[in-house]
Design a protein around this motif. Structure first.
Motif, short mmCIF file in Angstrom:
data_model
loop_
_atom_site.label_atom_id
_atom_site.label_comp_id
_atom_site.label_asym_id
_atom_site.label_seq_id
_atom_site.Cartn_x
_atom_site.Cartn_y
_atom_site.Cartn_z
N UNK A 6 0.84 -1.20 0.00
CA UNK A 6 0.00 0.00 0.00
C UNK A 6 0.87 1.25 0.00
N UNK A 7 0.27 2.35 -0.46
CA UNK A 7 0.94 3.64 -0.36
C UNK A 7 1.63 4.04 -1.63
N UNK A 8 2.86 4.56 -1.51
CA UNK A 8 3.68 4.94 -2.65
C UNK A 8 4.83 3.96 -2.76
N UNK A 9 5.01 3.36 -3.92
CA UNK A 9 6.07 2.37 -4.12
C UNK A 9 7.29 3.07 -4.70
N UNK A 10 8.38 3.06 -3.95
CA UNK A 10 9.61 3.73 -4.39
C UNK A 10 10.74 2.74 -4.65
N UNK A 11 10.48 1.46 -4.49
CA UNK A 11 11.50 0.44 -4.70
C UNK A 11 11.58 0.10 -6.19
N UNK A 12 12.65 0.53 -6.84
CA UNK A 12 12.80 0.32 -8.28
C UNK A 12 13.16 -1.11 -8.64
N UNK A 13 13.47 -1.94 -7.65
CA UNK A 13 13.87 -3.32 -7.93
C UNK A 13 12.68 -4.25 -8.13
#
Length: 342
Positions: free
Chosen positions: A172-179
């Protein structure tokens, strides 16, 4: 150094590392074994060369190196025919078992990618979304794909795909994991809500500053951190950590306390949409609901995706989007008008 230590030292110095020995043995014999298996199967060095896409002389050299390594003659060769020796027949039988295992292993991997979906699917989700949204859909999924076993893990901390061997995670929320590959299922609406009884007795906050005057119910994550309420004001995110007499580490208990009129809380739309529709809950500060959040289904890579993961992602995407998880669609315009009038 005593005798035993000296012997051990000599052993360590005099003998190669077992891993190095295995690597050297395999690298020098691999080409020879492939050539040997091809000749034994095709019945001639020329046909083996055609099968492998190399010249007859290259096949012969590789077989000779293998025979030297084994100190064993594997073929009886004449100008007219090529036959396995008895030692060659034994070696072929043993090698053939290994080749069969390798072929079976490769076919198994290809079947996981292209064949009918099967195997164990390890899924991670935060507790609230997993309990309310994901888990109720699993029975239908398992009925559609009976050869897939599902292992669902509910945890509010982000899943570690590698360490926990997670196939699919809901975040949930904002996904900032580029992997990771993150596919948004639906927007995530965090709405401030209260029961009608509470609203009648205490009113509702009309500004963020008025929140301090209300009874609040907090949610504590499994890691110990208390959830900070989030609001969007003039295009910028503002966080608010309310003082609360009631704090729970379970979102369902927070919701129950709100329904009982014991305070206000900020809860996700999927938890309160049904209660809003039944007029059991009312919302406040709707114009400040964040609009950059989402519910995501996540996995590590698009390439070579096993069919069990592919069908699960497609199934959940279709069925979750078909659910009514948004609490603001039918109320957003009305709420703006009512707050302006107030």
């Amino acid at each position: 150094m005593d005798h035993s230590d000296a012997s051990l030292h000599a052993f360590r110095v005099g003998l190669p590392n077992p891993a190095d020995a295995l690597s050297t043995c395999f690298s020098t014999s691999y080409a020879g074994i492939i050539a040997f298996m091809a000749v034994a199967t095709e019945g001639s060095f020329a046909k083996a060369g055609e099968r492998l896409g190399i010249g007859r002389s290259a096949v012969s050299r590789n077989v000779q190196k293998l025979e030297s390594q084994l100190s064993t003659r594997l073929f009886l060769r004449t100008t007219r025919s090529t036959h396995l020796t008895r030692e060659g027949e034994r070696f072929f039988e043993n090698c053939n078992q290994g080749v069969t295992h390798i072929v079976d292993a490769m076919n198994d991997m290809l079947d996981l990618r292209h064949g009918p979906p099967r195997g164990v699917l390890r899924i991670s989700s935060n507790v609230g979304f997993g309990r309310k949204v994901v888990a109720p859909l699993l029975a239908q999924f398992c009925e559609a794909y009976p050869d897939i076993a599902v292992d669902l893990i509910l945890d509010d901390k982000p899943a570690d795909f590698a360490a926990e061997q997670i196939d699919v995670a809901f975040r949930d929320g904002c996904i900032e994991d580029s992997s990771i590959i993150a596919k948004q299922l639906v927007p995530m609406q965090m709405a401030l809500c209260a029961s009608r009884l509470y609203a009648e007795q205490h009113g509702l906050p009309m500004t963020l500053e008025e929140l301090a005057q209300h009874e609040c119910v907090n949610l504590r994550f499994s890691g110990g951190r208390v959830y900070e309420w989030e609001f969007k004001v003039d295009g910028h995110m503002r966080k608010f950590l309310p003082t609360a007499r009631l704090t729970f580490n379970d979102a369902d208990l927070v919701l129950r306390a709100v329904l009982e009129g014991r305070g206000i809380a900020q809860l996700p739309g999927y938890q309160i949409a049904d209660h809003i529709a039944r007029n059991e809950l009312v919302m406040a500060l709707r114009r400040h609901v964040p609009d950059d959040r989402g519910h995501y289904i996540c996995y590590l890579c698009r390439q070579h995706l096993p069919s069990r993961i592919r069908v699960f992602v497609d199934f959940m995407t279709e069925h979750i989007r078909a659910l009514n998880l948004l609490c603001l669609d039918d109320f957003y315009i009305d709420s703006l008008e009512s707050e302006r009038q107030a």
